[in-house]
Design a protein around this motif. Structure first.
Motif, PDB file in Angstrom:
ATOM      1  N   VAL A   1       0.813  -1.222   0.000  1.00 34.68           N
ATOM      2  CA  VAL A   1       0.000   0.000   0.000  1.00 34.68           C
ATOM      3  C   VAL A   1       0.841   1.266   0.000  1.00 34.68           C
ATOM      4  N   LEU A   2       1.921   1.299   0.767  1.00 29.85           N
ATOM      5  CA  LEU A   2       2.660   2.540   0.929  1.00 29.85           C
ATOM      6  C   LEU A   2       3.290   3.087  -0.347  1.00 29.85           C
ATOM      7  N   PRO A   3       3.626   2.276  -1.351  1.00 24.74           N
ATOM      8  CA  PRO A   3       4.099   2.898  -2.600  1.00 24.74           C
ATOM      9  C   PRO A   3       3.092   3.878  -3.199  1.00 24.74           C
ATOM     10  N   ARG A   4       1.826   3.740  -2.836  1.00 28.15           N
ATOM     11  CA  ARG A   4       0.811   4.699  -3.280  1.00 28.15           C
ATOM     12  C   ARG A   4       0.913   6.000  -2.490  1.00 28.15           C
ATOM     13  N   TYR A   5       1.566   5.954  -1.348  1.00 26.27           N
ATOM     14  CA  TYR A   5       1.714   7.120  -0.477  1.00 26.27           C
ATOM     15  C   TYR A   5       3.198   7.317  -0.173  1.00 26.27           C
ATOM     16  N   PRO A   6       3.978   7.818  -1.124  1.00 22.84           N
ATOM     17  CA  PRO A   6       5.441   7.828  -0.984  1.00 22.84           C
ATOM     18  C   PRO A   6       5.970   8.661   0.166  1.00 22.84           C
ATOM     19  N   GLY A   7       5.166   9.557   0.716  1.00 26.16           N
ATOM     20  CA  GLY A   7       5.647  10.360   1.828  1.00 26.16           C
ATOM     21  C   GLY A   7       5.408   9.747   3.191  1.00 26.16           C
ATOM     22  N   VAL A   8       4.789   8.571   3.230  1.00 20.73           N
ATOM     23  CA  VAL A   8       4.419   7.950   4.501  1.00 20.73           C
ATOM     24  C   VAL A   8       5.415   6.846   4.851  1.00 20.73           C
ATOM     25  N   LYS A   9       5.870   6.846   6.086  1.00 17.96           N
ATOM     26  CA  LYS A   9       6.835   5.840   6.534  1.00 17.96           C
ATOM     27  C   LYS A   9       6.113   4.613   7.087  1.00 17.96           C
ATOM     28  N   PRO A  10       6.804   3.473   7.128  1.00 25.32           N
ATOM     29  CA  PRO A  10       6.138   2.222   7.519  1.00 25.32           C
ATOM     30  C   PRO A  10       5.611   2.163   8.940  1.00 25.32           C
ATOM     31  N   GLU A  11       6.166   2.931   9.877  1.00 24.95           N
ATOM     32  CA  GLU A  11       5.733   2.893  11.276  1.00 24.95           C
ATOM     33  C   GLU A  11       6.065   1.586  11.976  1.00 24.95           C
ATOM     34  N   ILE A  12       6.999   0.813  11.429  1.00 31.09           N
ATOM     35  CA  ILE A  12       7.541  -0.336  12.140  1.00 31.09           C
ATOM     36  C   ILE A  12       9.056  -0.281  11.996  1.00 31.09           C
ATOM     37  N   GLU A  13       9.734  -0.870  12.948  1.00 30.45           N
ATOM     38  CA  GLU A  13      11.183  -0.909  12.885  1.00 30.45           C
ATOM     39  C   GLU A  13      11.610  -1.956  11.860  1.00 30.45           C
TER      40      GLU A  13
END
Length: 784
Positions: free
Chosen positions: A446-458
């Protein structure tokens, strides 16, 4: 509507469902067969958040189905499912729970009966939600040969989903690998139906122990497409379908208790699965006794018209799918809408078929508590205040699974690394932890659709993990190249680093994506089995230095490694080990972690010319001089090494003449002959030398992971019912034939030191749907 009999939880489920069906209009019954996905509108009707980037699809041909009705309109006559509330946007737990409540409130308020919807989500590498634990890919599950561990993982996934109002998970994938070039190999458990079925049933038990319905996919034949092209037609006879493709589904239903099945996109010999009444009604329902729901893969019903062209339009496609036995259309209502109602009214579709599907869906809603008078949207997400999606316990489980799934192909001369001097680290998978994640992991999905958002997991990288694992060791890093593409400009720096180091670690492999946006994953099929891009050339350049090179393959499929065999200082196959993959790989390389993973797929020697997998008759599995192509793999199915040594011997088969309706036992002794504690996977294979149809040269019939201290030994006993020798005969009925049966035990399909013979006596016997599907195993500490 309150105080209705279907809301009374003290009544039998069947009675409640029949009362509800009797109260429904035709439109309301059809409404229960549909679904709505607000996520595919890219957030337009969802919560506020970052703007999505166009061009990234998370389902096949998503852009062709981009628009849909408002949820109020879609729910006017009721709604069966809500699609991927968490798995479509980068939402926090609180935002996701609020969105579940919002959508359920709309569904209930918009219809006369006020019934809530089932919420489903993907959960192949964990709950597909922002910030949730990303476990190793399914191919890694197979590599553990450890069903108990997979059951614990699935239970953890299910608990997180249930706490946040999710009722159904679209997992596990039970497609048996037939061609390594297929992009979804990473989502599959392996190439052997018994391994896939055993691990898959364990996953089902774990997920459903948390109250979340497991969905078996893709039923059936999806993994056997021509040239391994996603959605490609399947050229397969009924016998191969029955003996190779279908057994894992049967095991997950009978031994796992799965409550849902998803259809395959495939067409087998010209018949699309979504329109196959034999598959979904005669076999699944009538013969196997399945009573749960069949859900469509995303847009599989309109695909019957647009792609397969066995239907004139979407309404025709809906009628075909309903008759075949598909109960619920996902992810949006296309074929099961107003046109289906009209066809019933015109007498073209029997209303009994609508009732049949609605009854199954409503039964599940009743079993989930969704019909109870006191159920509310808010009560379904009470865990939102306490659940931690990437909890320490989850990460510990992810790490354990990753460590047990890494396969030491060949320790060579360089491993373990403890005590090694300067280390050079190269390769595109060394400093990019997203290469450890499967294509259905939220950061890749999903996140490739939102390139400015980080995964929020280590997500520790391999380089970071190695520096933490080997403090005081000088470690230098040069990427060398990207996963894909032809850029060699980084070769020189990588070669210079290798020349100045005592050992080089080359991390090569895949980056998972979707529909051509990666080198592995759904719609990312491979033309051949050489490493993607110029990675193989990078390894060649490193080997040319004459310095020791350890090749670590981080991939969703097995790649041909024959060109490096005997030249690399060690070979390691990590597959896609999840968020804890970096520390797990580092631990194996250092020697802190004793490797115990075993190959669920072969490692090819050459990048082309293989028939696919080990499960082949003689003319497909052996090099007999009849062809210039040699199918012998570099490393066989089940292979894996350790930093200790094991011996398997002392074969005992007390009864060597057994009736065709009997059973026999096979016992071997496994000994840890080295100086370190470790684990071995003892594997039982059967071979049928003469049969009425061609049979695989060997086939896995049982396995057991055995933990042994240094110097210890254990007796492993397999109890084999003769049903486990059954196969589909010439008349397409499954039979047990009398005659000689070879029994082979060892540690891989190519390392079978224990061999014996059992003779099956008596008449040919039919093995029906009640046949024994598994081989129980007992482990006893051996006398010292």
């Amino acid at each position: 509507m309150t105080g209705q009999p279907w809301q009374d939880s003290t009544l039998p489920v069947a009675e409640r469902v029949e009362a509800l069906l009797a109260a429904m209009t035709l439109e309301e019954k059809v409404g229960q067969l549909g679904s709505r996905w607000l996520g595919k509108d890219k957030g337009a009707t969802g919560p506020a958040g970052p703007e999505p980037e166009d061009g990234h699809q998370v389902a096949p041909m998503e852009s062709d189905f981009a628009a849909g009705p408002a949820l109020e309109d879609a729910s006017r006559d009721g709604l069966g499912h809500l699609t991927r509330v968490y798995g479509s946007y980068p939402l926090t737990v609180a935002e996701g729970a609020a969105e579940v409540v919002r959508q359920q409130q709309i569904v209930m308020a918009s219809s006369r009966l006020g019934l809530p919807a089932i919420v489903h989500e993907e959960c192949l590498t964990g709950f597909t939600a922002h910030g949730a634990t990303v476990y190793p890919a399914a191919i890694n599950w197979g590599a553990t040969f450890d069903p108990e561990l997979i059951e614990r993982m699935a239970a953890a996934i299910g608990r997180d989903m249930a706490a946040l109002g999710v009722h159904q998970g679209l997992s596990p994938v039970l497609d048996v690998v037939r061609d390594y070039r297929w992009g979804r190999v990473e989502e599959s458990i392996g190439e052997d139906p018994y391994l896939v079925g055993t691990i898959g049933a364990a996953y089902v038990r774990g997920l459903q122990s948390a109250g979340v319905i497991a969905t078996l996919k893709h039923f059936a034949g999806y993994s056997a497409s021509r040239a391994a092209r996603n959605h490609g037609p399947v050229s397969m006879g009924r016998r191969e379908l029955l003996d190779v493709i279908l057994p894992p589904f049967e095991a997950a239903l009978r031994e796992g208790g799965a409550r849902s099945v998803m259809n395959s996109y495939s067409e087998i010999d010209g018949v699309p699965a979504g329109a196959d009444e034999w598959l979904f009604t005669e076999l699944l329902r009538d013969e196997w006794g399945f009573t749960g729901t069949v859900v469509s893969d995303y847009w599989a019903i309109p695909f019957l018209a647009g792609n397969h062209r066995v239907a004139a339009d979407n309404g025709d496609a809906g009628a075909l799918a309903l008759a075949a036995g598909i109960d619920v259309e996902l992810p949006d209502t296309v074929g099961y809408g107003a046109e289906l109602v009209d066809r019933v009214r015109r007498g073209e579709v029997a209303e009994e078929l609508v009732d049949r599907a609605a009854r199954r869906l409503l039964t599940q809603k009743a079993e989930l508590g969704l019909l109870d008078a006191d159920w509310t949207p808010e009560s379904s997400v009470t865990g939102a205040e306490t659940v931690v999606l990437d909890s320490p316990a989850n990460r510990d489980l992810a790490r354990d699974l990753a460590e047990r799934s890494i396969v030491l192909l060949d320790p060579g001369t360089a491993l373990p690394l403890a005590g090694t001097g300067r280390i050079a680290v190269t390769g595109p998978c060394a400093d990019d932890a997203s290469t450890f994640l499967g294509c259905y992991a939220f950061p890749n999905h999903v996140l490739p659709r939102y390139p400015g958002v980080k995964p929020e997991i280590e997500l520790p990288t391999a380089v970071e993990a190695l520096r933490a694992e080997l403090p005081g060791t000088e470690i230098v890093y040069e990427a060398g190249c990207a996963v894909d593409g032809g850029d060699r400009s980084g070769f020189a720096a990588a070669v210079a680093a290798a020349e100045s180091a005592d050992v080089t670690l080359a991390f090569v492999g895949d980056l998972a994506g979707l529909f051509g946006k990666g080198t592995s994953g759904e719609g990312c099929d491979a033309a051949g089995l050489r490493l993607p891009g110029v990675q193989a050339d990078l390894v060649e350049a490193l080997l040319a230095t004459g310095r020791p090179v350890v090749v670590v393959v981080v991939s969703g499929r097995p790649y041909a490694l024959g060109e490096f065999a005997g030249r690399a200082a060690a070979l390691v196959q990590a597959f896609m080990p999840g968020e804890e993959g970096g520390p797990a790989i580092a631990g194996v390389l250092s020697g802190r972690v004793q490797p115990s993973g075993r190959l669920p797929v072969q490692i090819p020697r050459h990048p082309g010319g293989q028939p696919g997998t080990y499960l082949q008759p003689r003319l497909g599995a052996e090099h007999l001089g009849t062809s210039s192509l040699d199918p012998t793999p570099l490393f066989a199915f089940g292979h894996g090494r350790s930093y200790t040594t094991f011996a398997v011997d002392d074969l005992r088969i007390p009864a060597t003449r057994v009736p065709t309706d009997g059973e026999f036992t096979v016992t071997v002794r496994v000994s840890n002959t080295g100086d370190r504690d470790g684990a071995e996977v003892v594997q039982l294979y059967l071979s049928d030398p003469v049969a009425t149809v061609t049979r695989p040269v060997i086939q896995l019939a049982g396995f057991q992971r055995v933990e042994l201290a240094a110097g210890a030994a254990a007796d492993v006993t397999f109890r084999v019912h003769t049903d486990r020798t059954a196969f589909t005969g010439r008349d397409l009925r499954r039979i047990v034939e009398p005659g000689e049966l070879r029994v082979l035990v060892g540690t891989s399909a190519a390392d079978l030191p224990c061999a014996g013979v059992v003779e099956l006596t008596g008449p040919v016997r039919r093995a029906g749907a009640d046949r024994v599907l598994s081989t129980p195993v007992e482990v006893r500490q051996a006398d010292s």
